[in-house]
Design a protein around this motif. Sequence first.
Motif: not given
Length: 431
Positions: A135-140, A142-147, A208-214
Amino acid sequence: MKHRGRHRRQKRGRAVRAFLAGTALALTAAATMISASQATVTVNPGALKPLTSAADTAPLRLKEELVPQRTLDRLSAAMGRPTGVSSVLDSAERDLRDAIDCTPGERRALPVAPTATAAYCWDADDTRSWRPGAVTTSGDADDDGRWGAHRVILSAWSRTGTAADDGGLARVAFVNADDRGRLSYAWVLLAVPVDGGNDFRGLVSQVSGMVWYQDKLLVTAGGTGEDAVYVYDMDRVQRATVNSGAVGRVRGGWSAHGARWVLPAVGSYRMTGQEGAVHPDYLSLDRSTRPDSLVASDWVSTADDRDARLWRYDFSSSPARAGLLATDAKGYSRVTEAYETKAPGSGPVLSYASRWYLARSADSGDERGTLWRQDLSGAKATRCGEDADTRTCWSTGAESLSYWEETGEVWSQSGRTLFATPLASLDRAMK
């Protein structure tokens, strides 16, 4: 009418929170009885051991390989103009169920301590023959938690079965989390361009691993012969035009195994060590470092005679390399910090403020997992009791740890249950 609808959602939200609190009490009582009757003991892994020698860290470096731009352009020219996350969310037609509507078996996947403050369940028919992953989120992202204007959760799943049954195919649910009282989602198939961009194949991965960054999504592909971390551009989502079980170019257009959307890879990171060496199995994002960093861990069986490893890579600070890892002149991403941990069987990893959190799944479906927090001084586990050894308080089989810094929540999922709990609650449950 809008006011009445909002009040109904608020009332239901309060009911769900009260229900989760009651569920936690019941799970706590059950866990205490099980621990007392079985005298379950979980060995303390102790302090982390720093790895500083080149012999330890050099094999963990990654080699960046970007897909040629002409390949991506050829694929988009054939499939149509790429779109982004908002278009996928606009097409979301399926809903997750609130915890109050989950089955008792689904709710048993929730941690005993700390209490989940939000929980949802996936549709059984929609996820049958699919295994939950990271699981990853828009919190990853962008630092404002939104996309853009949206709060988003991404949930990865891989198809079970053999290659003949399309086993291993990976897809991601794009979940619209703007309204926490109603989460809706749409499926996106993860793909890899082939034949110079004239076609694509499905990514074969357990995710097993996933990160949404920028604007990038990094996804592990291990244990399936694809040993790499694949990179996806969230602004290059493509539409599937044919609804069938096939993947790629078909008569009449493009098919994505029943999904409406396709996300083609734009690059990958591959290990440079020997085959069978340590590789990233689990990923998370750490926003407490400067620069932000990608955290990784490998999974080690309890029957193995070596310790598990935890390490990190820096993300690039160059605007021209948004969402990509920092690399040297030869295209290598080097480890900036690494440790060994005596916590075999652990997988999902999270690092924040120099503390490392490790989740260990249960050995069987009748037991619970353990969540450890380690640093250079020692280790503590979440506890759900005082007298008996009750460290087995975590979810039965959580597949991920993702910290949404803007809300202070850690998100994970186990089975068909997606849930969140505040990081502060995790620390308070450490005894």
